[in-house]
Design an enzyme around this catalytic site. Structure first.
Site, PDB file in Angstrom:
ATOM      1  N   TYR A  69       0.822  -1.217   0.000  1.00 57.90           N
ATOM      2  CA  TYR A  69       0.000   0.000   0.000  1.00 57.90           C
ATOM      3  C   TYR A  69       0.857   1.268   0.000  1.00 57.90           C
ATOM      4  CZ  TYR A  69      -4.327  -2.572   0.112  1.00 57.90           C
ATOM      5  OH  TYR A  69      -5.375  -3.383  -0.265  1.00 57.90           O
ATOM      6  N   HIS A 121     -14.706   2.141  -1.790  1.00 60.20           N
ATOM      7  CA  HIS A 121     -13.701   1.191  -1.278  1.00 60.20           C
ATOM      8  C   HIS A 121     -12.597   1.889  -0.492  1.00 60.20           C
ATOM      9  CE1 HIS A 121     -15.087  -1.751  -4.645  1.00 60.20           C
ATOM     10  NE2 HIS A 121     -15.917  -1.708  -3.639  1.00 60.20           N
ATOM     11  N   CYS A 157      -0.235   2.367  16.450  1.00 61.96           N
ATOM     12  CA  CYS A 157      -1.266   3.348  16.825  1.00 61.96           C
ATOM     13  C   CYS A 157      -0.834   4.118  18.068  1.00 61.96           C
ATOM     14  CB  CYS A 157      -2.576   2.606  17.104  1.00 61.96           C
ATOM     15  SG  CYS A 157      -3.831   3.599  17.919  1.00 61.96           S
ATOM     16  N   GLY A 197     -14.313   2.704 -17.115  1.00 58.76           N
ATOM     17  CA  GLY A 197     -13.112   2.002 -16.693  1.00 58.76           C
ATOM     18  C   GLY A 197     -13.285   1.024 -15.560  1.00 58.76           C
ATOM     19  N   PRO A 224     -12.554   0.351 -23.245  1.00 57.73           N
ATOM     20  CA  PRO A 224     -12.061  -0.197 -24.521  1.00 57.73           C
ATOM     21  C   PRO A 224     -12.482  -1.652 -24.711  1.00 57.73           C
ATOM     22  CG  PRO A 224     -10.223   0.499 -23.093  1.00 57.73           C
ATOM     23  CD  PRO A 224     -11.477   0.655 -22.321  1.00 57.73           C
TER      24      PRO A 224
HETATM   25  C1  BV8 Z   1     -18.144  -7.879   0.924  1.00 61.08           C
HETATM   26  C2  BV8 Z   1      -9.962  -1.596  -2.186  1.00 61.08           C
HETATM   27  C3  BV8 Z   1     -19.326  -8.853   2.713  1.00 61.08           C
HETATM   28  C4  BV8 Z   1      -8.713  -2.316  -1.797  1.00 61.08           C
HETATM   29  C5  BV8 Z   1     -11.354  -3.219  -3.399  1.00 61.08           C
HETATM   30  C6  BV8 Z   1     -21.521 -11.293  -5.103  1.00 61.08           C
HETATM   31  C7  BV8 Z   1     -21.101 -12.090  -6.118  1.00 61.08           C
HETATM   32  C8  BV8 Z   1     -19.753 -12.552  -6.127  1.00 61.08           C
HETATM   33  C9  BV8 Z   1     -18.820 -12.186  -5.134  1.00 61.08           C
HETATM   34  C10 BV8 Z   1     -19.254 -11.384  -4.135  1.00 61.08           C
HETATM   35  C11 BV8 Z   1     -20.590 -10.957  -4.102  1.00 61.08           C
HETATM   36  N1  BV8 Z   1     -20.734 -10.175  -3.011  1.00 61.08           N
HETATM   37  C12 BV8 Z   1     -19.534 -10.102  -2.343  1.00 61.08           C
HETATM   38  C13 BV8 Z   1     -18.609 -10.833  -3.019  1.00 61.08           C
HETATM   39  C14 BV8 Z   1     -17.222 -10.985  -2.636  1.00 61.08           C
HETATM   40  C15 BV8 Z   1     -16.336  -9.821  -3.131  1.00 61.08           C
HETATM   41  C16 BV8 Z   1     -16.357  -9.771  -4.642  1.00 61.08           C
HETATM   42  O1  BV8 Z   1     -17.047  -8.988  -5.262  1.00 61.08           O
HETATM   43  N2  BV8 Z   1     -15.516 -10.639  -5.231  1.00 61.08           N
HETATM   44  C17 BV8 Z   1     -15.413 -10.635  -6.706  1.00 61.08           C
HETATM   45  C18 BV8 Z   1     -13.969 -10.517  -7.088  1.00 61.08           C
HETATM   46  C19 BV8 Z   1     -15.955 -11.906  -7.251  1.00 61.08           C
HETATM   47  N3  BV8 Z   1     -16.782  -8.554  -2.581  1.00 61.08           N
HETATM   48  C20 BV8 Z   1     -16.288  -8.213  -1.352  1.00 61.08           C
HETATM   49  O2  BV8 Z   1     -15.529  -8.895  -0.695  1.00 61.08           O
HETATM   50  C21 BV8 Z   1     -16.778  -6.890  -0.798  1.00 61.08           C
HETATM   51  N4  BV8 Z   1     -17.150  -7.049   0.582  1.00 61.08           N
HETATM   52  O3  BV8 Z   1     -18.812  -8.471   0.134  1.00 61.08           O
HETATM   53  O4  BV8 Z   1     -18.291  -7.960   2.278  1.00 61.08           O
HETATM   54  C22 BV8 Z   1     -19.692  -8.343   4.020  1.00 61.08           C
HETATM   55  C23 BV8 Z   1     -20.917  -7.712   4.115  1.00 61.08           C
HETATM   56  C24 BV8 Z   1     -21.297  -7.283   5.378  1.00 61.08           C
HETATM   57  C25 BV8 Z   1     -20.470  -7.473   6.504  1.00 61.08           C
HETATM   58  C26 BV8 Z   1     -19.210  -8.089   6.323  1.00 61.08           C
HETATM   59  C27 BV8 Z   1     -18.798  -8.498   5.051  1.00 61.08           C
HETATM   60  C28 BV8 Z   1     -15.623  -5.834  -0.785  1.00 61.08           C
HETATM   61  C29 BV8 Z   1     -15.131  -5.581  -2.150  1.00 61.08           C
HETATM   62  C30 BV8 Z   1     -14.112  -4.419  -2.136  1.00 61.08           C
HETATM   63  C31 BV8 Z   1     -12.694  -4.896  -2.174  1.00 61.08           C
HETATM   64  N5  BV8 Z   1     -11.757  -3.769  -2.277  1.00 61.08           N
HETATM   65  N6  BV8 Z   1     -10.505  -2.134  -3.441  1.00 61.08           N
HETATM   66  C32 BV8 Z   1      -7.565  -2.038  -2.746  1.00 61.08           C
HETATM   67  O5  BV8 Z   1      -7.730  -1.273  -3.713  1.00 61.08           O
HETATM   68  O6  BV8 Z   1      -6.494  -2.591  -2.487  1.00 61.08           O
HETATM   69  S1  BV8 Z   1     -11.957  -3.865  -4.904  1.00 61.08           S
HETATM   70  C33 BV8 Z   1     -10.860  -3.255  -6.124  1.00 61.08           C
HETATM   71  O7  BV8 Z   1     -10.966  -4.170  -7.185  1.00 61.08           O
HETATM   72  C34 BV8 Z   1     -11.203  -1.919  -6.720  1.00 61.08           C
HETATM   73  O8  BV8 Z   1     -11.651  -0.998  -5.761  1.00 61.08           O
HETATM   74  C35 BV8 Z   1     -12.284  -2.285  -7.733  1.00 61.08           C
HETATM   75  O9  BV8 Z   1     -13.542  -2.370  -7.114  1.00 61.08           O
HETATM   76  C36 BV8 Z   1     -11.868  -3.674  -8.145  1.00 61.08           C
HETATM   77  C37 BV8 Z   1     -11.150  -3.627  -9.456  1.00 61.08           C
HETATM   78  O10 BV8 Z   1     -12.134  -3.462 -10.426  1.00 61.08           O
HETATM   79  P1  BV8 Z   1     -12.046  -2.252 -11.487  1.00 61.08           P
HETATM   80  O11 BV8 Z   1     -11.872  -0.972 -10.778  1.00 61.08           O
HETATM   81  O12 BV8 Z   1     -13.166  -2.440 -12.391  1.00 61.08           O
HETATM   82  O13 BV8 Z   1     -10.641  -2.522 -12.212  1.00 61.08           O
HETATM   83  P2  BV8 Z   1     -10.209  -3.768 -13.090  1.00 61.08           P
HETATM   84  O14 BV8 Z   1      -8.739  -3.756 -13.068  1.00 61.08           O
HETATM   85  O15 BV8 Z   1     -10.943  -4.980 -12.686  1.00 61.08           O
HETATM   86  O16 BV8 Z   1     -10.727  -3.410 -14.565  1.00 61.08           O
HETATM   87  C38 BV8 Z   1     -10.253  -2.259 -15.193  1.00 61.08           C
HETATM   88  C39 BV8 Z   1     -11.232  -1.979 -16.323  1.00 61.08           C
HETATM   89  O17 BV8 Z   1     -10.821  -0.764 -16.947  1.00 61.08           O
HETATM   90  C40 BV8 Z   1     -11.237  -3.062 -17.399  1.00 61.08           C
HETATM   91  O18 BV8 Z   1     -12.571  -3.334 -17.791  1.00 61.08           O
HETATM   92  C41 BV8 Z   1     -10.463  -2.422 -18.560  1.00 61.08           C
HETATM   93  O19 BV8 Z   1     -10.941  -2.836 -19.810  1.00 61.08           O
HETATM   94  C42 BV8 Z   1     -10.741  -0.949 -18.340  1.00 61.08           C
HETATM   95  N7  BV8 Z   1      -9.703  -0.036 -18.814  1.00 61.08           N
HETATM   96  C43 BV8 Z   1      -8.358  -0.256 -18.867  1.00 61.08           C
HETATM   97  N8  BV8 Z   1      -7.730   0.871 -19.347  1.00 61.08           N
HETATM   98  C44 BV8 Z   1      -8.712   1.802 -19.575  1.00 61.08           C
HETATM   99  C45 BV8 Z   1      -9.962   1.219 -19.210  1.00 61.08           C
HETATM  100  N9  BV8 Z   1     -11.136   1.894 -19.313  1.00 61.08           N
HETATM  101  C46 BV8 Z   1     -11.077   3.179 -19.799  1.00 61.08           C
HETATM  102  N10 BV8 Z   1      -9.908   3.800 -20.140  1.00 61.08           N
HETATM  103  C47 BV8 Z   1      -8.721   3.140 -20.057  1.00 61.08           C
HETATM  104  N11 BV8 Z   1      -7.596   3.756 -20.407  1.00 61.08           N
HETATM  105 ZN    ZN Z   2      -5.439   1.863  18.149  1.00 61.56          ZN
END
Ligand code: BV8
Ligand code: ZN
Length: 259
Positions: A69, A121, A157, A197, A224
């Site tokens: 991070y 997030h 902390c 994106g 894209p």
């Molecule tokens: C939770 C912070 C429960 C940290 C992040 C339902 C179905 C399936 C799974 C789940 C579900 N519900 C929950 C889940 C589990 C999980 C999940 O979704 N898993 C997925 C992978 C299957 N979700 C969670 O765990 C969430 N929490 O459910 O908690 C709970 C509830 C109550 C009480 C207790 C617990 C938490 C999810 C958040 C995780 N943290 N980020 C960090 O950054 O380190 S997620 C992180 O990844 C990002 O924030 C973002 O959300 C994600 C990445 O996705 P994108 O931003 O879309 O980026 P990516 O690289 O994937 O794609 C890039 C895109 O851009 C591409 O399409 C590409 O074509 C395009 N692109 C590239 N270049 C360009 C472009 N577009 C335009 N211009 C360009 N130049």
């Molecule tokens: Zn503390």
């Protein structure tokens, strides 16, 4: 990308009253910030982002995760907002009601002039104690992170000596309820949602464009590549954000300055 498609999309934007711009890592890609799809590099090349961004990874190896991070924060600090971020701020400023909802933990929307983007997030700039949740100061800015990254013990902390953690939402953790509620509220009330994106694979964030569609809004996708959001997108603008978004603003309002 066909000029006709951008012109028509621009006309839709110019008519919209309540607009949500929903962004993911792709909007920061042209600022040199790796997306989640991009393979990890350096010290973390053998890791998967979705495994590193978890409470378990931090528990098992806090120095590895904190180092990751701090490397990402350093990368963002050296990056600059791109014309895509600037266009998002312009859209927010021009429409009667404009809301930016982002999954990104960088501060490039704010640095491009966006007023109060909703960070679903969390942020790289809001560390807190992993034990008592008290906010912790940002480590010394000057520290340049080595290109390949390094293990770095998290600070302690000041209140309870617990380990300080990044102020982001890790996989398996709940999203900040106020941010999620505000995003769902904005999506259900908008007449146009522009998704930019994002691969639309991470939930519950990926629900936001679907909520807008369910409540009758027009959904416009800037990416894209094809994504699962193609299913709800009425308009697809296939291209990079830093090119497409300025063209969209130009098509909507020409060069005229906001009234
Ligand atoms: C939770 C912070 C429960 C940290 C992040 C339902 C179905 C399936 C799974 C789940 C579900 N519900 C929950 C889940 C589990 C999980 C999940 O979704 N898993 C997925 C992978 C299957 N979700 C969670 O765990 C969430 N929490 O459910 O908690 C709970 C509830 C109550 C009480 C207790 C617990 C938490 C999810 C958040 C995780 N943290 N980020 C960090 O950054 O380190 S997620 C992180 O990844 C990002 O924030 C973002 O959300 C994600 C990445 O996705 P994108 O931003 O879309 O980026 P990516 O690289 O994937 O794609 C890039 C895109 O851009 C591409 O399409 C590409 O074509 C395009 N692109 C590239 N270049 C360009 C472009 N577009 C335009 N211009 C360009 N130049
Ligand atoms: Zn503390």
């Amino acid at each position: 990308m066909e000029q006709r498609v951008v012109r028509e999309a621009g006309a839709m934007l110019a008519q919209a009253r309540r607009v949500v711009v929903f962004t993911g890592a792709g909007v920061s890609a042209e600022s040199g910030v790796p997306t989640f799809r991009d393979a990890l590099t350096g010290l973390w090349r053998s890791f998967d982002a979705q495994r590193l961004a978890t409470p378990e990874a931090f528990r098992d190896d806090p120095a590895l995760v904190w180092g990751w991070y701090e490397w990402r924060r350093d990368t963002v600090r050296r990056a600059r907002p791109n014309p895509g971020h600037v266009a998002v701020a312009a859209i927010e400023a021009r429409v009667p009601s404009g809301v930016v909802v982002t999954q990104n933990v960088d501060d490039l929307h704010e640095r491009a002039g966006s007023v109060a983007p909703i960070h679903l997030h969390g942020s790289l700039f809001a560390p807190r104690c992993s034990a008592c949740a008290q906010p912790a100061p940002l480590p010394d800015e000057a520290a340049e992170e080595p290109g390949d990254g390094r293990r770095l013990a998290p600070p302690r902390c000041a209140h309870c000596a617990g380990l300080v953690r990044p102020g982001v939402v890790w996989f398996g953790e709940a999203l900040p309820s106020a941010a999620l509620e505000a995003a769902v509220e904005a999506a259900s009330a908008c007449d146009l949602l522009v998704t930019v994106g994002t691969s639309g694979l991470v939930y519950p964030a990926a629900e936001i464009p679907q909520v807008a569609a369910r409540f009758g809004a027009t959904v416009m996708q800037v990416n894209p590549q094809e994504t699962p959001l193609d299913a709800v997108a009425d308009v697809n603008l296939r291209g990079p954000a830093a090119e497409v978004l300025p063209a969209l603003v130009q098509a909507a309002w020409g060069g005229a300055d906001p009234a």
